[in-house]
Design an enzyme around this catalytic site. Structure first.
Site, PDB file in Angstrom:
ATOM      1  N   CYS A 257       0.699  -1.204   0.093  1.00 36.14           N
ATOM      2  CA  CYS A 257      -0.185   0.010   0.145  1.00 36.14           C
ATOM      3  C   CYS A 257       0.971   1.119  -0.046  1.00 36.14           C
ATOM      4  O   CYS A 257       1.402   1.359  -1.109  1.00 36.14           O
ATOM      5  CB  CYS A 257      -0.937   0.015   1.239  1.00 36.14           C
ATOM      6  SG  CYS A 257      -2.581   1.047   1.041  1.00 36.14           S
ATOM      7  N   HIS A 343      -4.045  -5.504   0.050  1.00 32.51           N
ATOM      8  CA  HIS A 343      -3.522  -6.021   1.540  1.00 32.51           C
ATOM      9  C   HIS A 343      -3.571  -7.634   1.180  1.00 32.51           C
ATOM     10  O   HIS A 343      -4.950  -8.335   1.692  1.00 32.51           O
ATOM     11  CB  HIS A 343      -4.530  -5.447   2.541  1.00 32.51           C
ATOM     12  CG  HIS A 343      -4.078  -3.879   2.852  1.00 32.51           C
ATOM     13  ND1 HIS A 343      -3.384  -3.631   3.863  1.00 32.51           N
ATOM     14  CD2 HIS A 343      -4.710  -2.851   2.400  1.00 32.51           C
ATOM     15  CE1 HIS A 343      -3.304  -2.379   3.817  1.00 32.51           C
ATOM     16  NE2 HIS A 343      -3.949  -1.758   3.035  1.00 32.51           N
ATOM     17  N   GLU A 345      -2.651  -9.232   3.679  1.00 31.85           N
ATOM     18  CA  GLU A 345      -3.131  -9.731   5.066  1.00 31.85           C
ATOM     19  C   GLU A 345      -4.617  -9.884   5.274  1.00 31.85           C
ATOM     20  O   GLU A 345      -5.007 -10.486   6.198  1.00 31.85           O
ATOM     21  CB  GLU A 345      -2.488  -8.995   6.103  1.00 31.85           C
ATOM     22  CG  GLU A 345      -3.152  -7.846   6.458  1.00 31.85           C
ATOM     23  CD  GLU A 345      -2.982  -6.689   5.342  1.00 31.85           C
ATOM     24  OE1 GLU A 345      -3.667  -5.543   5.486  1.00 31.85           O
ATOM     25  OE2 GLU A 345      -2.119  -6.757   4.579  1.00 31.85           O
TER      26      GLU A 345
END
Length: 367
Positions: A257, A343, A345
């Site tokens: 990001c 993202h 995660e």
């Protein structure tokens, strides 16, 4: 269930447009850039994500608070959004593992929230007219005063916010006897990212936003990571210099990001503020290396120039966003460096992109 009459509240946009609602709990005013997230779940992760610092978050899902909160769903040590705007706020909750209500969580963090807003109309307006600053307030009869407050609010374009959310001192995550050491720059890092590294037998030392290469390299890490975070990447000159140093030495580097944008800037590729940004947990991305599609979690208001990335002799675009063809991932052809705009995660969100953590670990092992 709340039966008392709720106090009137408004959302005043920078262009003078007003949307009406009711205060969820506390009274007052909050300012920031208004943005929206389309996720059906994960409001606690969203509200505690440091990437949202300085933003008024509009949730497009109609019901917020219905499953309460739990300590396992936080992404940082506190709520990071500047304010919450929603349609229906649930004061009651039903979830076995919940440790409390969202109402109490908001009050503990002294956060202003407004419900009963026509969020469909508000989101549609933002989509058409672009992200802009706004003020939300229970001081509904003081429009001129709110306009003055709003006029004094800095624009997100050019705004450095990483220093507001970064750790003040270095700290460690994981098993100190792990086989891999990763030095992570905290420019707004999410807890889930660190957990993903630790699960892969990595010991992580997290450094403040302005850490130098000398500071980080003195720990003798095996790889370097640049985190997600809020605000405009261009003012983060120290982070850009850090990235240049790591790249020049061909050390393993991974960015997510805001970290992805820093790596682009370190390569002379400019960034720009998007009309709306991408915020949600169902954004489609195509992996140009494998040809596979990924459903991803995203949260960003800036992007890197696709034209400049395509023209760069040492940059390969590895992922694109299928909704608007913006750059979603890059790697350097001659260096051990790659990054993604989304993202992996995925908290909240799908797990399609978990392989990126494995890819970084493999890059470290094969250096």
């Amino acid at each position: 269930m709340k039966y008392q009459k709720l106090k009137k509240a408004i959302v005043l946009l920078a262009d003078g447009t007003i949307f009406h609602g009711k205060a969820v709990g506390r009274e007052g005013s909050a300012v920031g850039e208004v943005c929206f997230n389309t996720g059906m779940t994960g409001y606690q992760e969203i509200f505690t994500d440091p990437s949202y610092f300085g933003q008024l978050c509009v949730t497009t899902n109609a019901h917020i608070g219905n499953y309460g909160v739990t300590k396992n769903d936080v992404e940082s040590d506190s709520i990071k959004i500047a304010g919450l705007i929603c349609k229906n706020f649930s004061y009651d909750y039903s979830r076995d593992i919940a440790t409390g209500s969202l109402e109490d969580f908001l009050n503990e963090n002294n956060l202003l929230a407004i419900s009963d807003v026509d969020t469909r109309a508000l989101v549609s307006y933002i989509r058409d007219n672009g992200a802009m600053n706004a003020v939300m307030s229970t001081d509904v009869d003081n429009i001129e005063g709110l306009k003055t407050l709003l006029a004094d609010t800095p624009d997100m374009n050019g705004l450095e916010l990483a220093s507001k959310v970064s750790t003040k001192e270095p700290y460690f995550i994981g098993d100190e006897n792990a086989s891999i050491k990763i030095a992570a720059l905290d420019i707004g890092i999410k807890k889930s990212i660190l957990i993903n590294f630790a699960k892969r037998d990595a010991y992580i030392k997290v450094y403040p936003y302005n850490a130098s290469f000398e500071e980080m390299s003195s720990w003798n890490p095996d790889g370097y990571f640049l985190s997600n975070g809020p605000g405009d990447p261009e003012p983060l000159m120290e982070a850009q210099e850090l990235a240049k140093e790591i790249i020049s030495r061909n050390l393993p580097l991974f960015g997510i990001c805001l970290g992805h944008q820093i790596i682009a800037l370190a390569n002379g590729i400019t960034t720009y503020k998007m009309h709306n940004g991408h915020r949600g947990i169902n954004h489609p991305v195509k992996n140009l290396v494998t040809g596979k599609g990924e459903i991803t979690s995203q949260n960003h208001g800036f992007a890197i120039s696709r034209e400049e990335a395509e023209a760069h002799s040492d940059i390969e675009i590895t992922h694109i966003h299928l909704n608007d063809n913006t750059v979603a991932g890059i790697k350097m052809k001659s260096k051990n460096v790659f990054s993604v705009q989304y993202h992996p995660e995925a908290s909240p969100g799908p797990n399609d992109a978990n392989y990126l953590f494995d890819q970084f670990i493999e890059n470290i092992k094969s250096k």
